[in-house]
Write a protein that holds these residues in place. Structure first.
Motif, short mmCIF file in Angstrom:
data_model
loop_
_atom_site.label_atom_id
_atom_site.label_comp_id
_atom_site.label_asym_id
_atom_site.label_seq_id
_atom_site.Cartn_x
_atom_site.Cartn_y
_atom_site.Cartn_z
N ASN A 1 -71.79 24.87 -18.68
CA ASN A 1 -71.18 23.82 -19.51
C ASN A 1 -70.15 24.41 -20.47
O ASN A 1 -69.19 23.74 -20.83
N ARG A 2 -70.37 25.65 -20.89
CA ARG A 2 -69.40 26.31 -21.77
C ARG A 2 -68.19 26.78 -21.00
O ARG A 2 -67.07 26.67 -21.47
N ARG B 1 -76.51 25.65 -19.43
CA ARG B 1 -75.84 25.87 -20.71
C ARG B 1 -74.61 26.75 -20.52
O ARG B 1 -73.53 26.45 -21.06
#
Length: 95
Positions: free
Chosen positions: A69-70, A66
């Motif tokens: 991905n940011r 997560r």
């Protein structure tokens, strides 16, 4: 055998067992992997590869994915808020 000799042997055995326990508490890794041999790239590893790293479970792997991905992870310190970071950081690399 006399009691004094048995006492010394018992004490010596206890010291050996205690030193083994202390060694495993303070040496990075879990005994199955050597930090120098297993280096997983945090930016390209699959969830399965991340989970194969000692001290990284499914939740931590999901959180790493997560985060990357940011924004691309450029320094492992970006993961320092994660549980067991001080233990698993030796098994990761940034590429």
């Amino acid at each position: 055998m006399n009691r004094k000799v048995l006492g010394v042997q018992f004490l010596f055995t206890g010291v050996l067992i205690l030193s083994g326990i202390i060694y495993h508490w303070f040496v990075p890794g879990d005994g199955r992997h050597s930090p120098g041999k297993l280096k997983v790239s945090v930016n390209s590893a699959t969830k399965e590869e991340l989970v194969s790293v000692p001290y990284i479970g499914e939740k931590t792997a999901d959180e790493i994915i997560r985060l990357r991905n940011r924004e691309k992870i450029t320094d492992l310190k970006q993961l320092s808020h994660l549980r067991y970071y001080k233990k698993f950081k030796y098994y990761l690399k940034v590429e």
